[in-house]
Design a protein around this motif. Structure first.
Motif, PDB file in Angstrom:
ATOM      1  N   LEU A 313      -0.321   4.756 -10.397  1.00 22.36           N
ATOM      2  CA  LEU A 313      -1.605   4.371 -10.978  1.00 22.36           C
ATOM      3  C   LEU A 313      -1.758   2.862 -11.146  1.00 22.36           C
ATOM      4  N   LEU A 314      -0.667   2.119 -10.904  1.00 21.51           N
ATOM      5  CA  LEU A 314      -0.671   0.687 -11.190  1.00 21.51           C
ATOM      6  C   LEU A 314      -0.210  -0.190 -10.040  1.00 21.51           C
ATOM      7  N   ASP A 315       0.870   0.206  -9.389  1.00 14.58           N
ATOM      8  CA  ASP A 315       1.639  -0.724  -8.580  1.00 14.58           C
ATOM      9  C   ASP A 315       1.069  -0.924  -7.181  1.00 14.58           C
ATOM     10  N   ALA A 316       1.518  -1.994  -6.535  1.00 13.57           N
ATOM     11  CA  ALA A 316       1.156  -2.276  -5.151  1.00 13.57           C
ATOM     12  C   ALA A 316       2.206  -1.660  -4.247  1.00 13.57           C
ATOM     13  N   PHE A 317       1.835  -0.577  -3.575  1.00 13.93           N
ATOM     14  CA  PHE A 317       2.702   0.054  -2.574  1.00 13.93           C
ATOM     15  C   PHE A 317       2.170  -0.380  -1.205  1.00 13.93           C
ATOM     16  N   THR A 318       2.645  -1.511  -0.722  1.00 13.59           N
ATOM     17  CA  THR A 318       2.110  -2.094   0.507  1.00 13.59           C
ATOM     18  C   THR A 318       2.948  -1.632   1.694  1.00 13.59           C
ATOM     19  N   TYR A 319       2.486  -0.572   2.330  1.00 11.60           N
ATOM     20  CA  TYR A 319       3.168  -0.069   3.530  1.00 11.60           C
ATOM     21  C   TYR A 319       2.755  -0.914   4.727  1.00 11.60           C
ATOM     22  N   ASN A 320       3.639  -0.989   5.711  1.00  2.81           N
ATOM     23  CA  ASN A 320       3.296  -1.640   6.968  1.00  2.81           C
ATOM     24  C   ASN A 320       3.737  -0.741   8.107  1.00  2.81           C
ATOM     25  N   VAL A 321       2.814  -0.482   9.025  1.00  4.12           N
ATOM     26  CA  VAL A 321       3.112   0.292  10.223  1.00  4.12           C
ATOM     27  C   VAL A 321       3.052  -0.653  11.408  1.00  4.12           C
ATOM     28  N   PHE A 322       4.143  -0.774  12.133  1.00  7.87           N
ATOM     29  CA  PHE A 322       4.205  -1.666  13.282  1.00  7.87           C
ATOM     30  C   PHE A 322       3.147  -1.269  14.306  1.00  7.87           C
ATOM     31  N   PRO A 323       2.385  -2.224  14.855  1.00  5.58           N
ATOM     32  CA  PRO A 323       2.568  -3.657  14.642  1.00  5.58           C
ATOM     33  C   PRO A 323       1.593  -4.304  13.662  1.00  5.58           C
ATOM     34  N   ASN A 324       0.447  -3.648  13.312  1.00  2.50           N
ATOM     35  CA  ASN A 324      -0.607  -4.446  12.656  1.00  2.50           C
ATOM     36  C   ASN A 324      -1.457  -3.654  11.671  1.00  2.50           C
ATOM     37  N   PHE A 325      -0.892  -2.614  11.058  1.00  2.00           N
ATOM     38  CA  PHE A 325      -1.648  -1.727  10.174  1.00  2.00           C
ATOM     39  C   PHE A 325      -0.904  -1.621   8.848  1.00  2.00           C
ATOM     40  N   ALA A 326      -1.594  -1.895   7.737  1.00  2.36           N
ATOM     41  CA  ALA A 326      -0.939  -1.905   6.427  1.00  2.36           C
ATOM     42  C   ALA A 326      -1.808  -1.202   5.385  1.00  2.36           C
ATOM     43  N   PRO A 327      -1.598   0.107   5.168  1.00  4.53           N
ATOM     44  CA  PRO A 327      -2.329   0.815   4.117  1.00  4.53           C
ATOM     45  C   PRO A 327      -1.551   0.806   2.805  1.00  4.53           C
ATOM     46  N   TRP A 328      -2.241   0.593   1.698  1.00  3.08           N
ATOM     47  CA  TRP A 328      -1.620   0.680   0.383  1.00  3.08           C
ATOM     48  C   TRP A 328      -1.626   2.126  -0.090  1.00  3.08           C
ATOM     49  N   GLY A 329      -0.531   2.526  -0.715  1.00  2.00           N
ATOM     50  CA  GLY A 329      -0.454   3.847  -1.306  1.00  2.00           C
ATOM     51  C   GLY A 329      -0.881   3.830  -2.763  1.00  2.00           C
ATOM     52  N   GLY A 330      -0.777   4.996  -3.394  1.00  2.00           N
ATOM     53  CA  GLY A 330      -1.092   5.113  -4.810  1.00  2.00           C
ATOM     54  C   GLY A 330      -2.430   5.772  -5.082  1.00  2.00           C
ATOM     55  N   PHE A 331      -2.661   6.077  -6.361  1.00  2.00           N
ATOM     56  CA  PHE A 331      -3.901   6.731  -6.800  1.00  2.00           C
ATOM     57  C   PHE A 331      -4.864   5.696  -7.348  1.00  2.00           C
ATOM     58  N   MET A 332      -5.589   5.047  -6.504  1.00  2.00           N
ATOM     59  CA  MET A 332      -6.518   4.014  -6.948  1.00  2.00           C
ATOM     60  C   MET A 332      -7.300   3.566  -5.730  1.00  2.00           C
ATOM     61  N   PRO A 333      -8.303   2.733  -5.880  1.00  2.00           N
ATOM     62  CA  PRO A 333      -8.892   2.144  -4.673  1.00  2.00           C
ATOM     63  C   PRO A 333      -7.802   1.483  -3.835  1.00  2.00           C
ATOM     64  N   ASN A 334      -7.669   1.902  -2.583  1.00  2.00           N
ATOM     65  CA  ASN A 334      -6.563   1.477  -1.731  1.00  2.00           C
ATOM     66  C   ASN A 334      -7.002   0.389  -0.764  1.00  2.00           C
ATOM     67  N   ILE A 335      -6.203  -0.661  -0.687  1.00  2.00           N
ATOM     68  CA  ILE A 335      -6.440  -1.729   0.277  1.00  2.00           C
ATOM     69  C   ILE A 335      -5.831  -1.321   1.610  1.00  2.00           C
ATOM     70  N   VAL A 336      -6.494  -1.692   2.697  1.00  2.00           N
ATOM     71  CA  VAL A 336      -5.963  -1.485   4.045  1.00  2.00           C
ATOM     72  C   VAL A 336      -6.147  -2.788   4.820  1.00  2.00           C
ATOM     73  N   TYR A 337      -5.052  -3.295   5.395  1.00  2.00           N
ATOM     74  CA  TYR A 337      -5.100  -4.501   6.213  1.00  2.00           C
ATOM     75  C   TYR A 337      -4.973  -4.122   7.698  1.00  2.00           C
ATOM     76  N   ARG A 338      -5.618  -4.921   8.539  1.00  2.00           N
ATOM     77  CA  ARG A 338      -5.393  -4.848   9.989  1.00  2.00           C
ATOM     78  C   ARG A 338      -5.459  -6.263  10.542  1.00  2.00           C
ATOM     79  N   TRP A 339      -4.539  -6.574  11.473  1.00  2.00           N
ATOM     80  CA  TRP A 339      -4.494  -7.903  12.086  1.00  2.00           C
ATOM     81  C   TRP A 339      -4.544  -7.747  13.600  1.00  2.00           C
ATOM     82  N   ARG A 340      -5.413  -8.565  14.246  1.00  2.00           N
ATOM     83  CA  ARG A 340      -5.520  -8.520  15.701  1.00  2.00           C
ATOM     84  C   ARG A 340      -5.544  -9.938  16.261  1.00  2.00           C
ATOM     85  N   PRO A 341      -4.769 -10.220  17.319  1.00  2.00           N
ATOM     86  CA  PRO A 341      -4.885 -11.549  17.948  1.00  2.00           C
ATOM     87  C   PRO A 341      -6.312 -11.759  18.431  1.00  2.00           C
TER      88      PRO A 341
END
Length: 439
Positions: A313-341
């Motif tokens: 309910l609180l913490d930053a669970f910042t997962y990273n999936v190779f090569p460029n996808f990073a979804p946050w876990g947990g029970f809350m509004p979840n951040i998702v990152y993506r990076w592309r050249p």
């Protein structure tokens, strides 16, 4: 986690660290056009890439134009509800068939009118008499693999290889509790950063830069107490505790209420400064904030959160999936990152999504469109990000100068910590495996 009111699942408590040596990385991995071309040829076609979310394309005929690493794809909802992905190239003279996402009943080339059905089969060739050498069966649009998990749609150019589930493991098992398939994109912001895509992604793979880059979050962030786990070749995670003070600060100097107040002021995911949380006597800020979130998330979504641990309910669970996808876990509004050249080794399109759980019993809304910032606009100009915009501006202030420094490095070396930067080393080890296998 051990002191939390509700115990987290075992996979969050388990250590999964592996020492991978202390040798430096070569700086020219980030700057060399030749190395970048090796990535294009040997890595990108052979990995699963996050291309779209289901809520971006809920209806038959919806199309997402996904572009990355010199390739362009038409990710398309089929009549039976399935999703297929076709190379976005006219088989006549090579023009892109579409430039934007949207809805279409066909893929008609704007140059000469060659036309395909949305299942990739040929529909029409103008002046068909002049193309007797092109039978219909030869003219189907080339197709990429498609995989779907958790509301995410992935594509993979090369045939064969691991299934998406095998590639993502153990991510699907971990995320069963957090149900991203019940979420939709409510915020989506992108900006081109003048730095290599790996350098930008790596800025989000460790938490200990916070002491210098993000000093305002230290009152409620256990930055140097982050746990780093690695799983197989493709997945790793940083578990950063929130609602606790950084070990860099004097814990005796401030009361628990101050931690909560700072948390709400600077952490948009926590609820914002309009939320008031009082810390009862003898209760930690962490337990008080978790109890508040447990109640308000249940009220907002209609789902019971009594089983949700304080950490979830609180913490930053910042997962990273190779090569460029990073979804946050947990029970809350979840951040998702993506990076592309974007388009080469010296620039990156970074995207930040916020997923929110759709209230129980309500239909899934269509996801919002990408808010693309200009080069001159700071992340804070995306007011929908709230306090996160300022955090990203602090990160991005470093990255162009990282790229400039790497280009003129005298020893061509990038040094990494053995533990706190293990995710970066893990990332490069996997990259090297792809370059060796397919290069």
């Amino acid at each position: 986690m051990e002191a939390d009111a509700v115990t987290p699942p075992e996979f969050l408590k388990a250590e999964a660290y592996e020492y991978m040596g202390s040798a430096p990385l070569a700086a020219d991995r980030y700057t060399s056009p030749a190395f970048f071309q090796r990535e294009l040829a040997a890595m990108w076609p052979n990995v699963w890439q996050f291309a779209a979310r289901e809520e971006e394309m809920p209806d038959v005929g919806d199309v997402v134009v996904y572009e990355n690493a010199g390739r362009s794809y038409l990710v398309t909802r089929q009549d039976d509800g399935s999703v297929r992905a076709f190379h976005n190239v006219c088989l006549h003279r090579g023009r892109k068939l579409r430039l934007e996402s949207g809805w279409s009943k066909e893929f008609k080339c704007p140059f000469h009118g060659f036309n395909w059905n949305t299942d990739g089969s040929l529909k029409e060739i103008p002046c068909r008499w002049d193309f007797g050498h092109l039978p219909d069966e030869k003219m189907s649009l080339p197709e990429a693999q498609v995989g779907r998990w958790g509301g995410y749609i992935f594509i993979k150019e090369a045939p064969g290889g691991q299934t998406l589930e095998e590639y993502l493991a153990p991510l699907p098992d971990h995320f069963q509790r957090w149900r991203h398939e019940e979420c939709s994109t409510v915020i989506w912001v992108g900006k081109v950063i003048k730095a290599n895509w790996k350098a930008v992604a790596e800025a989000f793979m460790e938490a200990w830069h916070s002491v210098i880059t993000h000093p305002q979050i230290l009152p409620f962030t256990g930055d140097a107490n982050t746990r780093y786990n690695v799983y197989g070749d493709h997945v790793n995670v940083a578990l950063t505790p929130f609602a606790v003070m950084s070990p860099h600060l004097d814990k005796s100097a401030h009361p628990q209420q101050w931690i909560i107040d700072e948390f709400l002021k600077y952490n948009g995911r926590a609820g914002g400064s309009d939320l008031a949380v009082q810390v009862p006597e003898g209760v930690s800020a962490r337990k008080a904030m978790a109890a508040t979130n447990r109640d308000r998330y249940a009220e907002q979504t209609g789902y019971d959160h009594s089983h949700a641990s304080d950490a979830e309910l609180l913490d930053a669970f910042t997962y990273n999936v190779f090569p460029n996808f990073a979804p946050w876990g947990g029970f809350m509004p979840n951040i998702v990152y993506r990076w592309r050249p974007w388009p080469d080794q010296d620039a990156t399109l970074m995207e930040v999504r916020i997923l929110s759980r759709t209230p129980k019993g309500q239909p899934m809304p269509r996801g919002v469109d990408l808010h693309m910032l200009t080069e001159e606009e700071p992340w804070a100009a995306a007011v929908e990000l709230g306090a996160l915009g300022g955090i990203f501006d602090q990160d991005m202030a470093n990255l162009p100068f990282v790229q400039e420094g790497l280009k003129v490095s005298k020893n061509n070396e990038v040094q990494l910590g053995d533990y706190q930067e293990i995710r970066i080393r893990h990332f490069h080890r996997t990259l090297d495996k792809y370059l060796a296998k397919f290069g």
